[in-house]
Design a protein around this motif. Structure first.
Motif, PDB file in Angstrom:
ATOM      1  N   GLY A   6     -26.998 -38.100 -64.968  1.00 40.85           N
ATOM      2  CA  GLY A   6     -26.765 -38.971 -63.843  1.00 40.85           C
ATOM      3  C   GLY A   6     -27.541 -40.267 -63.967  1.00 40.85           C
ATOM      4  N   ASP A  14     -20.659 -34.469 -60.196  1.00 37.87           N
ATOM      5  CA  ASP A  14     -19.492 -34.445 -59.320  1.00 37.87           C
ATOM      6  C   ASP A  14     -18.818 -33.083 -59.507  1.00 37.87           C
ATOM      7  N   TRP A  15     -19.095 -32.157 -58.615  1.00 33.53           N
ATOM      8  CA  TRP A  15     -18.620 -30.788 -58.793  1.00 33.53           C
ATOM      9  C   TRP A  15     -17.130 -30.641 -58.594  1.00 33.53           C
ATOM     10  N   THR A  16     -16.471 -31.670 -58.057  1.00 38.75           N
ATOM     11  CA  THR A  16     -15.007 -31.620 -58.002  1.00 38.75           C
ATOM     12  C   THR A  16     -14.412 -31.776 -59.398  1.00 38.75           C
ATOM     13  N   GLN A  17     -15.196 -32.322 -60.320  1.00 40.63           N
ATOM     14  CA  GLN A  17     -14.763 -32.486 -61.706  1.00 40.63           C
ATOM     15  C   GLN A  17     -15.439 -31.466 -62.630  1.00 40.63           C
ATOM     16  N   MET A 242     -26.106 -32.091 -56.147  1.00 42.35           N
ATOM     17  CA  MET A 242     -25.028 -32.590 -55.298  1.00 42.35           C
ATOM     18  C   MET A 242     -25.331 -34.014 -54.839  1.00 42.35           C
ATOM     19  N   ASN A 243     -24.262 -34.772 -54.587  1.00 40.35           N
ATOM     20  CA  ASN A 243     -24.439 -36.135 -54.073  1.00 40.35           C
ATOM     21  C   ASN A 243     -25.055 -36.082 -52.679  1.00 40.35           C
TER      22      ASN A 243
END
Length: 243
Positions: A6, A14-17, A242-243
């Motif tokens: 990061g 980005d845990w969606t990716q 996490m963001n």
């Protein structure tokens, strides 16, 4: 678990990716390997062999690995930043999962005939013989994965991951550990076809069969425990990045 870097404020993912479920996969692989060792022992010497129980166990582990392995194999890449995970975890889990489903189907449909056989172990070995070709191929593939893990220092956990992250400064350490487990399973798979000819309920267990069982048993216990540990370490990593 693999990671990406990061910004200066620390590691952010980005845990969606970055979907991951090699936690449950690891437990199912470990349980499946242990089950195969115990199944072989029961076929060899247990007079009260119950095929239905083994079919249910093999079907449970096989279903988990087939579903997750298929999704990881066909969703390319599942984790955007690490497409090689699709090969390492997805394809191997798919192969092992389908094999376990085949074992479950056979024991469920032909268990009664197997119990009635004069030599249960030899009968099961004769049925498994054609599958030995694929098991051998998977074993060679696991050797290749083990070599790639060491050469390219894969499997290293980031410092933000609890417990495993303590070894982040030595990426070769986890690479050797995980590659060693893949190599253990691969070695057992490679010699699997050669154990079948001597596998019998009425003769002593061969040395090569004992060696195969030892390798799969040790690797199975390690994967089971490592997968259980990862439920903690992966949750911690997600919370820490996490963001």
């Amino acid at each position: 678990m693999d990671f990406f870097v990061g910004d200066d404020t620390g590691l952010v993912i980005d845990w969606t990716q970055m979907p991951t479920y090699n936690t449950i996969m690891s437990i199912a692989v470990g349980a499946g390997l242990i089950m195969l060792v115990l199944l072989g022992r029961d076929l060899h010497r247990n007079e009260n062999f119950k095929p239905e129980g083994w079919a249910l166990a093999s079907g449970t582990f096989g279903l988990i690995l087939t579903i997750t392995g298929t999704h990881m194999t066909l969703t390319w890449p599942l984790a955007t930043y690490f497409p090689f995970d699709n090969i390492i975890f997805g394809e191997t889990s798919l192969g092992f999962g389908v094999l376990l489903l085949a074992v479950a189907f056979y024991l469920w449909k032909r268990g009664t005939a197997l119990v009635a056989s004069k030599d249960r172990a030899a009968e099961a070995a004769s049925v498994a013989k054609p599958l030995g070709i694929f098991v051998l191929g998977l074993g060679l593939a696991l050797f290749a994965i083990a070599a790639a893990g060491v050469v390219f220092q894969l499997f290293a956990a980031p410092a933000d991951e609890p417990i495993s992250g303590a070894f982040a400064r030595w990426p070769w350490l986890e690479a050797i550990f995980m590659s060693g487990l893949f190599a253990l399973i691969g070695a057992g798979a490679v010699i699997f076809p050669f154990t079948l000819s001597s596998f019998s309920s009425i003769r002593p267990l061969s040395g090569i069969a004992k060696f195969m069982g030892l390798m799969w048993g040790v690797a199975g216990i390690a994967f089971l425990l490592f997968g259980a540990l990862n439920f903690y370490t992966h949750i911690g990593l997600i919370l820490n990045t996490m963001n």
